[in-house]
Enzyme design. Structure first.
Site, PDB file in Angstrom:
ATOM      1  N   LYS A   1       0.878  -1.177   0.000  1.00 15.10           N
ATOM      2  CA  LYS A   1       0.000   0.000   0.000  1.00 15.10           C
ATOM      3  C   LYS A   1       0.912   1.223   0.000  1.00 15.10           C
ATOM      4  CE  LYS A   1      -4.231   1.673   0.107  1.00 15.10           C
ATOM      5  NZ  LYS A   1      -5.066   1.638  -1.109  1.00 15.10           N
TER       6      LYS A   1
ATOM      7  N   ASP B   1      -5.674  -3.376  -2.041  1.00 16.59           N
ATOM      8  CA  ASP B   1      -7.099  -3.321  -2.368  1.00 16.59           C
ATOM      9  C   ASP B   1      -7.350  -3.769  -3.802  1.00 16.59           C
ATOM     10  OD1 ASP B   1      -5.639  -1.075  -3.076  1.00 16.59           O
ATOM     11  OD2 ASP B   1      -7.178   0.372  -2.514  1.00 16.59           O
TER      12      ASP B   1
ATOM     13  N   ASP C   1      -2.233 -12.253   5.454  1.00 10.36           N
ATOM     14  CA  ASP C   1      -3.260 -12.932   6.237  1.00 10.36           C
ATOM     15  C   ASP C   1      -4.614 -12.798   5.553  1.00 10.36           C
ATOM     16  OD1 ASP C   1      -4.716 -14.137   8.227  1.00 10.36           O
ATOM     17  OD2 ASP C   1      -4.234 -12.699   9.790  1.00 10.36           O
TER      18      ASP C   1
ATOM     19  N   ASP D   1      -6.592 -15.826   3.008  1.00  8.66           N
ATOM     20  CA  ASP D   1      -7.922 -16.323   3.345  1.00  8.66           C
ATOM     21  C   ASP D   1      -8.884 -16.121   2.174  1.00  8.66           C
ATOM     22  OD1 ASP D   1      -7.295 -17.292   5.802  1.00  8.66           O
ATOM     23  OD2 ASP D   1      -8.332 -15.762   6.957  1.00  8.66           O
TER      24      ASP D   1
END
Length: 364
Positions: free
Chosen positions: A194, A226, A250, A254
């Site tokens: 980011k 994002d 993380d 997922d």
């Protein structure tokens, strides 16, 4: 013949159920490939809190120190959610294990088998033929471990602080892991950051770009986190290896697990320092959790635990032939139409935890 010492930390919830099937498969593998394993079980997580008063007892750490690798189940559940956050199984067991053993590199493969594309929430037209993406996540830095970290009252109101810290050396070592992984796959690496708002990410992008010069055979591109989350939904087959810091990795891993169809299918490896010969000490665990809603029912999917065992064979024990054989056995059983409840559809054959483990053992 060398005997490989394995610390078996089954943990809570479905952990013991799926671990039993992984050990069944490993027992078959040691007979087939003339290997020798010594398994030592130790308590961790909620069950350790109940019996030993803490989620990670000293005796368990000692067992891990005396082992070549750690095969981990899962920890946590509603029973222990009322404990202070720092004493709950997840925070008081997994994070200390990672830090204590320096397990800085988390490898989470997200594989959607061609026979299971229907289980993914992504349109089958997008993932026809399945996909195979590897997430390489930095595991011991960033927001989860940075200091200061506190929640306290300041000027009459509560203030919570988490500190995101990365040192150049931490970024360099995880970048090397990711680039080497890409060299053995599709030679494409996507680094996640980011950098438009975070100083951490500015350093991350600069460092990864410099490390890339040592790997001219690997194509590198950068994505903001994002945008990466959106692109993974739009076209997961466009990715090969994803490199991310702790928090971003993380979350994205997922997401990758979800679009692959089921957490019950996906293993992971958390690797530390080299032990020589290209091997690393590591902790190997399913990507899912304790699933307390189905614990004790014998219906959990053991495949993630079984594939975690195969990753252990490959990365910590150097037994690539046995690892590949287990992976092929899983694929054979899936292709034959056997399904646990999480991946079941009409026309396939439903199996419970033990039946799935026995089928994979037979296929091996």
């Amino acid at each position: 013949m060398r005997t490989y010492k394995i610390a078996v930390l089954s943990g809570d919830g479905i952990g013991p159920e799926v671990m039993a099937e992984a050990l069944r498969v490993l027992d078959a593998a040691q007979k087939k490939f003339r290997l020798s394993f010594s398994f030592t079980e130790a308590r961790v997580g909620g069950i350790a809190i109940d019996h030993d008063g803490r989620a990670l007892p000293d005796a368990t750490v000692a067992v891990c120190h005396g082992s070549d690798a750690i095969l981990f189940g899962s920890v946590g559940g509603p029973k222990w959610e009322t404990l202070p956050p720092a004493e709950q199984p997840e925070r008081a067991a997994l994070l200390p294990l990672r830090k204590h053993f320096g397990l800085f590199a988390n490898l989470r493969p997200a594989v959607c088998y061609p026979a299971l594309t229907h289980a993914s929430p992504v349109k089958e037209s997008i993932i026809s033929g399945g996909f195979d993406v590897l997430c390489v996540r930095e595991l011991t830095g960033g927001l989860y471990f940075g200091q200061p970290k506190y929640c306290r009252e300041e000027n009459g109101e509560l203030v919570a602080v988490d500190t995101m810290v990365y040192r150049r050396g931490e970024i360099e070592r995880i970048a090397h892991v990711a680039f080497r992984a890409a060299q053995g796959r599709g030679r494409k690496l996507t680094s996640i950051d980011k950098a438009n708002v975070l100083e951490n990410s500015v350093l991350w992008r600069k460092t990864v770009t410099e490390i890339a010069k040592a790997y001219p055979d690997v194509s590198l591109n950068h994505l903001y986190v994002d945008n990466a989350a959106m692109q993974l939904i739009k076209n997961p087959k466009a990715f090969d290896v994803i490199l991310a810091e702790n928090l971003f990795g993380d979350i994205l891993s997922d997401e990758m697990a979800m679009i692959a169809g089921s957490l019950g299918m996906l293993p992971s490896a958390s690797l530390g320092a080299s032990t020589g010969g290209g091997m690393n000490f590591g902790l190997f665990e399913p990507s899912g959790g304790t699933a307390p809603d189905i614990a004790g029912k014998g219906i959990a999917n053991p495949i993630a635990q079984i594939l975690s065992a195969s990753m252990m064979l490959r990365y910590s024990l150097g037994q690539n032939e046995a690892a590949l054989a287990i992976e092929n056995a899983v694929r054979k059983v899936i292709d034959a139409g056997l399904r646990t409840g999480d991946i079941f559809t009409e026309g396939s054959r439903r199996a419970n935890t033990r039946e799935m483990g026995e089928a994979i053992t037979a296929a091996l």
